[in-house]
Design a protein around this motif. Structure first.
Motif, PDB file in Angstrom:
ATOM      1  N   SER A 130      -0.992   4.030  -4.634  1.00 44.12           N
ATOM      2  CA  SER A 130      -1.266   4.944  -5.746  1.00 44.12           C
ATOM      3  C   SER A 130      -0.113   4.902  -6.754  1.00 44.12           C
ATOM      4  O   SER A 130       1.014   4.539  -6.413  1.00 44.12           O
ATOM      5  CB  SER A 130      -1.425   6.359  -5.204  1.00 44.12           C
ATOM      6  OG  SER A 130      -0.234   6.726  -4.540  1.00 44.12           O
ATOM      7  N   LYS A 131      -0.428   5.303  -7.984  1.00 46.26           N
ATOM      8  CA  LYS A 131       0.569   5.240  -9.076  1.00 46.26           C
ATOM      9  C   LYS A 131       1.827   6.038  -8.734  1.00 46.26           C
ATOM     10  O   LYS A 131       2.949   5.590  -8.988  1.00 46.26           O
ATOM     11  CB  LYS A 131      -0.057   5.790 -10.363  1.00 46.26           C
ATOM     12  CG  LYS A 131      -1.082   4.860 -10.991  1.00 46.26           C
ATOM     13  CD  LYS A 131      -0.916   4.854 -12.512  1.00 46.26           C
ATOM     14  CE  LYS A 131      -1.522   3.646 -13.189  1.00 46.26           C
ATOM     15  NZ  LYS A 131      -2.758   3.106 -12.606  1.00 46.26           N
ATOM     16  N   ALA A 132       1.622   7.209  -8.141  1.00 38.84           N
ATOM     17  CA  ALA A 132       2.776   8.068  -7.839  1.00 38.84           C
ATOM     18  C   ALA A 132       3.728   7.375  -6.866  1.00 38.84           C
ATOM     19  O   ALA A 132       4.956   7.428  -7.035  1.00 38.84           O
ATOM     20  CB  ALA A 132       2.292   9.387  -7.248  1.00 38.84           C
TER      21      ALA A 132
ATOM     22  N   ARG B 288       7.607   5.948  -7.475  1.00 44.16           N
ATOM     23  CA  ARG B 288       8.760   6.286  -6.638  1.00 44.16           C
ATOM     24  C   ARG B 288       9.568   5.021  -6.302  1.00 44.16           C
ATOM     25  O   ARG B 288      10.789   5.000  -6.374  1.00 44.16           O
ATOM     26  CB  ARG B 288       8.269   6.968  -5.349  1.00 44.16           C
ATOM     27  CG  ARG B 288       9.420   7.567  -4.654  1.00 44.16           C
ATOM     28  CD  ARG B 288       9.243   8.560  -3.543  1.00 44.16           C
ATOM     29  NE  ARG B 288       7.999   8.981  -3.023  1.00 44.16           N
ATOM     30  CZ  ARG B 288       7.833   9.245  -1.722  1.00 44.16           C
ATOM     31  NH1 ARG B 288       8.808   9.057  -0.869  1.00 44.16           N
ATOM     32  NH2 ARG B 288       6.695   9.689  -1.267  1.00 44.16           N
ATOM     33  N   VAL B 289       8.841   3.962  -5.971  1.00 46.23           N
ATOM     34  CA  VAL B 289       9.507   2.687  -5.647  1.00 46.23           C
ATOM     35  C   VAL B 289      10.243   2.154  -6.875  1.00 46.23           C
ATOM     36  O   VAL B 289      11.408   1.757  -6.799  1.00 46.23           O
ATOM     37  CB  VAL B 289       8.470   1.660  -5.135  1.00 46.23           C
ATOM     38  CG1 VAL B 289       9.027   0.250  -5.148  1.00 46.23           C
ATOM     39  CG2 VAL B 289       7.998   2.037  -3.735  1.00 46.23           C
TER      40      VAL B 289
ATOM     41  N   GLY C 213       0.825  -1.207   0.000  1.00 48.05           N
ATOM     42  CA  GLY C 213       0.000   0.000   0.000  1.00 48.05           C
ATOM     43  C   GLY C 213       0.860   1.257   0.000  1.00 48.05           C
ATOM     44  O   GLY C 213       2.087   1.189  -0.155  1.00 48.05           O
ATOM     45  N   ASP C 214       0.214   2.398   0.200  1.00 48.71           N
ATOM     46  CA  ASP C 214       0.945   3.669   0.222  1.00 48.71           C
ATOM     47  C   ASP C 214       1.969   3.705   1.346  1.00 48.71           C
ATOM     48  O   ASP C 214       3.081   4.206   1.162  1.00 48.71           O
ATOM     49  CB  ASP C 214      -0.037   4.840   0.378  1.00 48.71           C
ATOM     50  CG  ASP C 214      -0.751   5.158  -0.917  1.00 48.71           C
ATOM     51  OD1 ASP C 214      -0.138   4.982  -1.986  1.00 48.71           O
ATOM     52  OD2 ASP C 214      -1.924   5.562  -0.869  1.00 48.71           O
TER      53      ASP C 214
END
Ligand code: NDP
Length: 316
Positions: free
Chosen positions: A188-190, A194-195, A159-160
Motif C-alpha cells: 500500500s502507498k502508506a 514509510r520505506v 508487499g506490506d
C-alpha cells in the motif's frame, strides 16, 4: 479388530504453539483431546533458532526446545499426541470426519484447526541450507532481527509485510537493502511511503537473488538485475524473506470459508468457523500478527470455545 472409527470429543489438527495451547486447555477441561501432529511436528518454530520474544523465557529458548516444552506440558495433562497427517475431512456433521494418512478415519464432536502457515522461500539450495543450520536466512524479521543489530542485511519482497519488516530492521541495522523483483512495490502507498522516508533502506528494483554466499553463515549475495542481466555482489550478513505465507488449509477447501489466499475466516471475537463445532486457531486464520504468542492465545480461545460449544450441546 473393530471397523467402527474412533470417536473423540476434541480433535486438534497441528502441533505448533496454537495446537499445544489448545491441547493444554482442552485436556485440563477433561475433553481428552487427540492431537494429530501434522507433517512438521512442532510447527514453524522448529525451523527457527533462538526465540527471545515469547513471554516467560527471560533468557530466550531455541524454537525446537520451546516446542518440546509445550509438548511436555500437553502430555502432562494426558493429551493423546499422534504422528500423522490429516489428508481429508468431511464436515457435513453432526460428527466431523477426518482421515489421517489417507486411511485412518476418526470422528470428532469438535475440531480445532491449528495447521499453521508456511513461509514462502526462494528455493535456492544455499538459501535452504543456511536457513536449516541457523546461518542467517530467515523469514521473520520480528523474531530474528535482533540477532542482526548493527549489521547490514537484505530483505526480499515488495508487499506490506516486506515494507513493515524492512522498517523494523532499519531500526536495528545501519543498512537494509530491499530487493524488489519488479520495478514497483505491491504494498500500500502508506507502507511504501514509510520505506521511502527511511534513509537507511535502499531499494533495488528489478533485482533478484541468484545465490547466497557463505559456508556456515551468510557472507553476501549474488544478485542479478533482471532487465540488464548485470550481476553483482551484495555484502550482507543476513537475508530476510518476506515474499508471503501460505496457510496450510487446502484440505478445508469447499468446507470452510477462507479468503483468497486460504486464511480461514472466523467470527469476530471468536474462533468459530462457518461450521458448527469447528474452530480455528493460530496462523491458519491469522494473516496479520503471526506470532507464537498470538497463536498460543488463539489456541486457548479455541479450546474454551470448543468446551463451551460442547456444553451447549449437552455433550460436556
Ligand atoms: P504479498 O503476497 O502481498 O506480497 C508478497 C511479495 O513478495 C510481493 O511483492 C511479491 O512480488 C514478492 N514475491 C513473491 N515471490 C517472490 C519471489 N520468488 N521473489 C521475489 N519476490 C517475490 O504478501 P505479504 O506477506 O506482504 O502480505 C500478505 C497479506 O497481508 C496482504 O494482503 C497484505 O496487505 C497483508 N498485510 C497487511 C499489513 C498491514 O496492513 N499492516 C502488514 C502485513 C501484511 P510481486 O509484487 O512481484 O508479485
Amino acid at each position: 479388530m473393530s471397523d467402527t472409527p474412533e470417536h473423540v470429543r476434541c480433535l486438534i489438527i497441528g502441533s505448533g504453539p496454537a495446537g499445544y495451547t489448545a491441547a493444554i486447555y482442552a485436556a485440563r477441561a477433561d475433553l481428552k483431546p487427540l492431537m494429530i501432529e501434522g507433517p512438521l511436528p512442532g510447527g514453524q518454530l522448529t525451523q527457527t533458532t533462538e526465540v527471545e520474544n515469547y513471554p516467560g523465557y527471560p533468557n530466550g529458548r531455541t524454537g525446537p526446545e520451546m516446542m518440546e516444552d509445550l509438548k511436555a506440558q500437553a502430555l502432562r495433562f494426558k493429551t493423546d499426541i499422534r504422528n500423522g497427517w490429516v489428508t481429508k475431512v468431511d464436515l457435513t456433521g453432526p460428527v466431523h470426519k477426518v482421515w489421517v494418512d489417507e486411511t485412518t478415519e476418526i470422528h470428532a464432536d469438535t475440531v480445532i484447526i491449528s495447521t499453521g502457515a508456511s513461509a514462502k522461500w526462494l528455493g535456492l539450495p544455499n538459501e535452504m541450507r543456511l536457513r536449516d543450520i541457523g546461518g542467517g536466512v530467515t523469514a521473520c524479521a520480528v523474531c530474528d532481527g535482533f540477532f542482526f543489530r548493527g549489521q547490514t542485511v537484505a530483505l526480499v519482497g515488495a508487499g506490506d509485510s516486506a515494507c513493515e519488516e524492512a522498517s523494523y530492521l532499519a531500526k536495528l541495522c545501519p543498512k537494509v537493502y530491499m530487493l524488489v523483483r519488479k520495478d514497483h512495490f505491491r504494498a500500500s502507498k502508506a507502507m511504501v511511503h514509510r520505506v521511502e522516508n527511511t534513509p537507511n533502506i535502499e531499494v533495488l528494483f528489478n533485482t533478484e537473488v541468484k545465490d547466497v554466499l557463505g559456508e556456515h553463515a551468510v557472507e553476501g549475495l549474488t544478485i542479478v538485475n533482471n532487465k540488464t542481466r548485470e550481476e553483482g555482489k551484495l555484502d550482507v550478513t543476513g537475508l530476510f524473506l518476506a515474499i508471503g505465507h501460505k496457510p496450510n488449509t487446502d484440505i478445508f477447501k469447499g468446507w470452510l470459508d477462507m479468503d483468497e489466499v486460504g486464511y480461514l475466516k472466523h467470527r469476530p471475537d471468536s474462533t468459530k468457523t462457518n461450521i458448527e463445532g469447528v474452530f480455528v486457531s493460530g496462523d491458519a486464520g491469522d494473516k496479520v500478527y503471526r506470532q507464537a504468542v498470538t497463536a498460543a492465545g488463539t489456541g486457548c480461545m479455541a479450546a474454551l470455545d470448543a468446551e463451551r460449544w460442547l456444553a451447549a450441546q449437552g455433550k460436556h
